[in-house]
Design a protein around this motif. Structure first.
Motif, PDB file in Angstrom:
ATOM      1  N   UNK A  41      35.059  47.473  21.503  1.00  0.00           N
ATOM      2  CA  UNK A  41      35.257  48.883  21.165  1.00  0.00           C
ATOM      3  C   UNK A  41      34.918  49.778  22.361  1.00  0.00           C
ATOM      4  N   UNK A  42      33.970  49.357  23.194  1.00  0.00           N
ATOM      5  CA  UNK A  42      33.653  50.102  24.412  1.00  0.00           C
ATOM      6  C   UNK A  42      34.822  50.060  25.396  1.00  0.00           C
ATOM      7  N   UNK A  43      35.500  48.922  25.475  1.00  0.00           N
ATOM      8  CA  UNK A  43      36.676  48.796  26.339  1.00  0.00           C
ATOM      9  C   UNK A  43      37.793  49.706  25.836  1.00  0.00           C
ATOM     10  N   UNK A  81      36.424  41.698  33.995  1.00  0.00           N
ATOM     11  CA  UNK A  81      36.317  41.635  35.453  1.00  0.00           C
ATOM     12  C   UNK A  81      37.495  42.378  36.073  1.00  0.00           C
ATOM     13  N   UNK A  82      37.446  42.552  37.382  1.00  0.00           N
ATOM     14  CA  UNK A  82      38.539  43.268  38.051  1.00  0.00           C
ATOM     15  C   UNK A  82      39.850  42.490  37.967  1.00  0.00           C
ATOM     16  N   UNK A  99      43.426  42.411  29.754  1.00  0.00           N
ATOM     17  CA  UNK A  99      43.510  41.177  28.968  1.00  0.00           C
ATOM     18  C   UNK A  99      42.341  40.291  29.377  1.00  0.00           C
ATOM     19  N   UNK A 100      41.484  40.004  28.418  1.00  0.00           N
ATOM     20  CA  UNK A 100      40.308  39.199  28.726  1.00  0.00           C
ATOM     21  C   UNK A 100      39.915  38.379  27.509  1.00  0.00           C
ATOM     22  N   UNK A 101      39.067  37.406  27.758  1.00  0.00           N
ATOM     23  CA  UNK A 101      38.551  36.575  26.668  1.00  0.00           C
ATOM     24  C   UNK A 101      37.049  36.402  26.838  1.00  0.00           C
TER      25      UNK A 101
END
Length: 125
Positions: A41-43, A81-82, A99-101
């Motif tokens: 939610x912060x993202x 991450x970047x 897009x991250x996991x």
């Protein structure tokens, strides 16, 4: 004193232990998984704030990344991450994709994997 089986009521010690074990397992799951979604939610909020930034479509890719990194640092987001951030800039159009996991170990060899994909588009191509 013989009691008939019809009059006996209640739970056995084994059934109480089983119910408490199930409750403990689900509480553990919630305590491990809830922070993943709080961070997500912060993202999402950082992306929404970037979208609301004045003249974001005129800013460069590096400036957009810098704004996001500042928000992530301020909100203690460490899962992104970047390399997870993709910024596409064409004229007065900017698209930011994240897009991250995240993998969280529950106990032993049991882990939870959560995958997220969010994006914003501002301006016109």
């Amino acid at each position: 004193m013989n009691l008939s089986p019809k009059r006996q009521q209640g739970l056995t010690l084994i059934s109480i232990a089983f119910i408490l074990g199930l409750i403990a397992f689900f509480v553990l799951l919630v305590l491990k998984i809830a922070p993943i979604y709080i961070d997500h939610s912060k993202v999402v909020n950082a992306l929404a704030a970037l979208e609301e930034t004045v003249d974001i479509q005129t800013k460069s890719e590096q400036e957009a990344r810098s704004i996001l990194n500042k928000r992530f640092t301020m909100n203690y987001v460490y899962d992104v991450t970047k390399d997870d951030i993709k910024v596409t800039k064409r004229g007065n159009y900017i698209k930011v994709e994240i897009e991250y996991e995240t993998v969280v170990k529950i106990f032993g060899n049991l882990s939870v994997l959560a995958e997220f994909y969010d994006f914003i588009e501002v301006g016109q191509e």
